[in-house]
Enzyme design. Structure first.
Site, PDB file in Angstrom:
ATOM      1  N   ASP A  83       7.222 -38.262  54.599  1.00 43.11           N
ATOM      2  CA  ASP A  83       7.722 -37.010  55.172  1.00 43.11           C
ATOM      3  C   ASP A  83       9.244 -36.963  55.124  1.00 43.11           C
ATOM      4  OD1 ASP A  83       5.126 -36.137  55.772  1.00 43.11           O
ATOM      5  OD2 ASP A  83       5.108 -37.359  57.583  1.00 43.11           O
ATOM      6  N   ASP A 118       9.154 -43.789  52.107  1.00 43.61           N
ATOM      7  CA  ASP A 118       8.630 -42.944  53.177  1.00 43.61           C
ATOM      8  C   ASP A 118       8.057 -41.672  52.554  1.00 43.61           C
ATOM      9  OD1 ASP A 118       8.220 -41.945  55.822  1.00 43.61           O
ATOM     10  OD2 ASP A 118      10.112 -40.849  55.707  1.00 43.61           O
TER      11      ASP A 118
END
Length: 191
Positions: free
Chosen positions: A13, A11
């Site tokens: 963020d 991922d």
């Protein structure tokens, strides 16, 4: 055996990009308050800053991306480049998976800022996926910070490391607080 040939779903963020730090700076401007008035210890959705509805969050998010280049100007989380490069050099395939397209009508901006951020920060990756259902990319292991995504991936039988921050303190192990810990935990799964 090691990590060679393994797909590592990463991922952005809260895992590679310090989304919450930059969003706090932008939110202070948006809300016309001092940054010190906004706690850095937030939960998912930013309710601690008075963001209580999806519309409020969407408005702030849209402003952050389109007017303040959020996805291009966020700091890198320390160690992301170093440890992802090490994993890549060891033969792992880094697959970036992000759900940055959840607000309509500025996908081009979100995608171009994302690519520029990845390239300017030297983050190695083979694949870049913009999608909500992250399990569909078929990674061997995932690194994720969203409590909802961690739970969803784990419920679908996906090996998932929770990258710890204030939004996911309730998420069970396996979890890490740094990229050096993530690197060691990834190796412990495949060595």
């Amino acid at each position: 055996m090691g990590v060679e040939g393994k797909i590592i779903g990463v991922d952005l963020d809260g895992v590679c990009s310090d989304f919450y730090k930059r969003m706090r700076e932008i939110a202070a401007e948006w809300l016309e308050c001092k940054i010190e008035d906004l706690t850095p210890e937030v939960s998912y959705g930013l309710g601690e800053w008075g963001i209580t509805t999806e519309d409020q969050y969407s408005s702030l998010h849209r402003f952050a991306v389109t007017q303040r280049d959020l996805f291009k100007t966020s700091d890198m989380i320390p160690g992301a480049r170093k440890y992802l490069r090490m994993l890549s050099d060891e033969g792992a395939r880094i697959r970036i998976i992000t759900h940055r397209l959840f607000i309509h009508y500025f996908h081009h901006t979100a995608v171009s800022q994302t690519i520029e951020w990845l390239d300017s920060n030297g983050i190695p990756y083979w694949d870049l996926c913009f999608m909500k259902q992250k399990e569909q990319v078929g990674a061997d292991i995932y690194i994720e910070d969203s409590p909802t995504n961690v739970e969803s991936l784990r419920n679908k039988g996906c090996l998932t490391i929770c990258f710890g921050n204030s939004t996911n303190v309730q998420v069970a192990k396996p979890r890490v607080k740094s990229w050096s810990e993530a690197y060691k935990l990834i190796h412990s799964q495949f060595d």
